[in-house]
Design a protein around this motif. Structure first.
Motif, short mmCIF file in Angstrom:
data_model
loop_
_atom_site.label_atom_id
_atom_site.label_comp_id
_atom_site.label_asym_id
_atom_site.label_seq_id
_atom_site.Cartn_x
_atom_site.Cartn_y
_atom_site.Cartn_z
N TYR A 1 8.34 -15.00 14.05
CA TYR A 1 6.99 -15.43 14.39
C TYR A 1 6.33 -16.15 13.21
N GLY B 1 4.67 -18.27 20.63
CA GLY B 1 5.08 -17.17 19.77
C GLY B 1 4.68 -15.82 20.30
N ALA C 1 7.18 -12.89 21.10
CA ALA C 1 7.04 -11.63 20.39
C ALA C 1 6.95 -10.47 21.37
#
Length: 91
Positions: free
Chosen positions: A35, A77, A81
């Motif tokens: 990330y 992201g 995640a």
């Protein structure tokens, strides 16, 4: 469309690199590294563009793509995640 595709591809490649046995990182570290390494555009890009094109009347036009890419990176992201964390909980 092309930017989001490139960002997704880069995140998948980064995840594979950080998840390799050679680096021996925990799952949490792999997720954080993936990330964090893909989200440097705004912090590094805007000062660089401002320095290179200082005084140029088109400076705002040069900054616009960076300002568009950054939220896109955060959105993609976040989705990845969340997926990585849910995959970790299943293991």
């Amino acid at each position: 469309f092309m930017l989001s595709t490139l960002h997704i591809l880069s995140m998948k490649i980064l995840y594979k690199i950080f998840d390799s046995k050679l680096l021996n990182l925990s799952k949490g570290d792999v997720i954080a590294a993936t990330y964090a390494t893909s989200h440097k555009t705004l912090a590094a890009g805007l000062p660089l563009v401002n320095t290179i094109f200082e005084g140029n009347p088109n400076l705002a036009a040069y900054c616009a793509p960076i300002m568009f890419i950054h939220p896109l990176q955060l959105l993609i992201g976040s989705v990845f995640a969340e997926k990585y964390v849910s995959d970790e909980k299943e293991d």
